[in-house]
Design a protein around this motif. Structure first.
Motif, short mmCIF file in Angstrom:
data_model
loop_
_atom_site.label_atom_id
_atom_site.label_comp_id
_atom_site.label_asym_id
_atom_site.label_seq_id
_atom_site.Cartn_x
_atom_site.Cartn_y
_atom_site.Cartn_z
N TYR A 1 0.81 -1.21 0.00
CA TYR A 1 0.00 0.00 0.00
C TYR A 1 0.85 1.27 0.00
O TYR A 1 0.38 2.32 0.45
CB TYR A 1 -0.94 0.00 1.21
CG TYR A 1 -1.95 -1.11 1.18
CD1 TYR A 1 -3.10 -1.02 0.40
CD2 TYR A 1 -1.76 -2.26 1.94
CE1 TYR A 1 -4.03 -2.06 0.37
CE2 TYR A 1 -2.68 -3.30 1.92
CZ TYR A 1 -3.81 -3.18 1.13
OH TYR A 1 -4.72 -4.21 1.11
N THR A 2 2.07 1.18 -0.51
CA THR A 2 2.94 2.36 -0.55
C THR A 2 2.30 3.53 -1.29
O THR A 2 2.35 4.68 -0.80
CB THR A 2 4.29 2.00 -1.20
OG1 THR A 2 4.94 1.01 -0.41
CG2 THR A 2 5.19 3.23 -1.27
N SER B 1 6.66 5.62 -5.41
CA SER B 1 6.66 4.23 -4.99
C SER B 1 7.55 3.38 -5.89
O SER B 1 8.31 2.52 -5.41
CB SER B 1 5.22 3.68 -5.01
OG SER B 1 5.19 2.31 -4.69
N ALA B 2 7.48 3.61 -7.18
CA ALA B 2 8.34 2.88 -8.12
C ALA B 2 9.81 3.21 -7.89
O ALA B 2 10.67 2.32 -7.94
CB ALA B 2 7.94 3.20 -9.55
N PHE B 3 10.10 4.48 -7.62
CA PHE B 3 11.47 4.89 -7.34
C PHE B 3 11.99 4.23 -6.07
O PHE B 3 13.15 3.79 -6.00
CB PHE B 3 11.53 6.42 -7.21
CG PHE B 3 12.88 6.95 -6.82
CD1 PHE B 3 13.93 6.93 -7.72
CD2 PHE B 3 13.09 7.47 -5.55
CE1 PHE B 3 15.19 7.40 -7.35
CE2 PHE B 3 14.33 7.95 -5.18
CZ PHE B 3 15.38 7.92 -6.09
N LEU C 1 15.22 1.60 -5.61
CA LEU C 1 16.32 1.79 -4.67
C LEU C 1 16.58 0.55 -3.82
O LEU C 1 17.68 0.37 -3.29
CB LEU C 1 16.04 2.98 -3.75
CG LEU C 1 16.21 4.38 -4.35
CD1 LEU C 1 15.86 5.43 -3.31
CD2 LEU C 1 17.63 4.59 -4.85
N MET C 2 15.57 -0.30 -3.67
CA MET C 2 15.74 -1.50 -2.86
C MET C 2 16.69 -2.50 -3.51
O MET C 2 17.32 -3.30 -2.81
CB MET C 2 14.37 -2.16 -2.63
CG MET C 2 13.44 -1.35 -1.74
SD MET C 2 11.74 -1.95 -1.78
CE MET C 2 11.93 -3.60 -1.14
N LEU C 3 16.83 -2.46 -4.83
CA LEU C 3 17.66 -3.44 -5.54
C LEU C 3 19.14 -3.36 -5.14
O LEU C 3 19.74 -4.38 -4.80
CB LEU C 3 17.48 -3.28 -7.05
CG LEU C 3 16.07 -3.56 -7.58
CD1 LEU C 3 16.01 -3.32 -9.08
CD2 LEU C 3 15.65 -4.98 -7.25
N CYS D 1 11.41 8.81 5.00
CA CYS D 1 11.28 7.76 6.02
C CYS D 1 10.85 6.43 5.39
O CYS D 1 11.35 5.36 5.77
CB CYS D 1 10.29 8.18 7.10
SG CYS D 1 10.90 9.48 8.19
N VAL D 2 9.93 6.49 4.45
CA VAL D 2 9.48 5.27 3.78
C VAL D 2 10.63 4.64 2.99
O VAL D 2 10.83 3.41 3.01
CB VAL D 2 8.28 5.56 2.86
CG1 VAL D 2 7.97 4.36 1.98
CG2 VAL D 2 7.05 5.92 3.68
N ILE D 3 11.40 5.46 2.30
CA ILE D 3 12.54 4.95 1.52
C ILE D 3 13.58 4.32 2.44
O ILE D 3 14.09 3.22 2.18
CB ILE D 3 13.17 6.08 0.69
CG1 ILE D 3 12.21 6.53 -0.42
CG2 ILE D 3 14.50 5.64 0.08
CD1 ILE D 3 12.69 7.74 -1.20
N ILE D 4 13.91 5.00 3.55
CA ILE D 4 14.89 4.46 4.50
C ILE D 4 14.38 3.17 5.12
O ILE D 4 15.14 2.19 5.27
CB ILE D 4 15.19 5.50 5.60
CG1 ILE D 4 15.92 6.70 4.99
CG2 ILE D 4 16.04 4.89 6.72
CD1 ILE D 4 16.08 7.87 5.95
#
Length: 256
Positions: free
Chosen positions: A56-57, A85-87, A91-93, A146-149
């Protein structure tokens, strides 16, 4: 046979296979101790909110007002939240690649104990950004950061480590059965979190939801500190013996 000596398990594979796995072996104190760790880390991982936040990002970012960050591009609220959200997912990869490198350098336990506090801090900052009125742009920027971190640190530690531990801590004779039990707990937790998050967002709000997830992450850190051993570089037999010895020591202390 003369050139390649074999043990009894290879000479009589049917007899060896018939001995494992058995449900009765789950009652062994060492196995029960390891199973508590496996089930505990899986359920705490899910209740830290990762899959709910991941699924649900866009809705979470939209509620945080991230459209103001991309207003110059002429994007609406929904489009902006999906783009960010796609970005974030992209970044998680590289973070997964970093986790693959650190897993056998710093160790599972150490990596877990150092990344979970980052999750806690990111969630707490996100809660305060929702409570405090810092301005629309500032609140949106803090929420997005914060969500990205949260995502990046999660995939570096708390994401892969529970599954790795579950493949290492169980004796061979019950490993498949115990991993299946842990996987069942994982998916039950995933279903609970996934279907409760929209209800929680509409009933108690974004700040309270992430506050709950921060508390679960804190409990996870305490659980990891007290219950999870370091398994980096250790033979599987040594790891399983660790839980067996710990169970015997706990039983002896209890009897005293």
């Amino acid at each position: 046979m003369d050139q390649h000596p074999v043990g009894p398990a290879m000479v009589h594979p049917a007899e060896t296979a018939s001995k494992v796995p058995v449900w009765a072996a789950l009652l062994d104190p060492g196995v029960k101790r390891a199973l508590v760790v496996g089930i505990g880390i899986q359920i705490l991982q899910q209740f830290s909110g990762i899959n709910g936040v991941l699924y649900y990002t866009p809705q979470i970012l939209e509620e945080a007002g991230v459209e103001v960050l991309l207003s110059n591009l002429g994007l609406g609220s929904t489009s902006a939240s999906f783009l960010i959200s796609a970005f974030t997912t992209l970044l998680m990869l590289p973070c997964i690649g970093v986790a693959m490198k650190l897993m056998d350098i710093s160790g599972r336990r150490r990596l877990l104990l150092t990344t979970i506090p980052v999750l806690i801090v990111s969630l707490i900052v996100l809660v305060f950004s929702e409570i405090a009125d810092l301005g629309t742009v500032v609140n949106a920027a803090i929420s997005t950061a914060c969500v990205i971190i949260y995502f990046c640190c999660f995939v570096m530690g708390y994401g892969p480590i529970p599954n790795i531990l579950c493949s290492e801590i169980f004796p061979t004779r019950v490993r498949g059965l115990c991993i299946a039990i842990c996987a069942l707990v994982y998916w039950i937790g995933d279903i609970i979190v996934t279907y409760t998050l929209p209800v929680m967002l509409s009933s108690i709000g974004l700040a309270d939801v992430f506050g709950i997830y921060a508390v679960v992450c804190l409990i996870s850190w305490v659980f990891a500190f007290l219950k999870i051993p370091e398994t980096k570089g250790m033979p599987l037999e040594v790891i399983t013996e660790f839980f067996a010895v710990g169970a015997r020591q706990a039983a002896a202390t209890k009897n005293e």
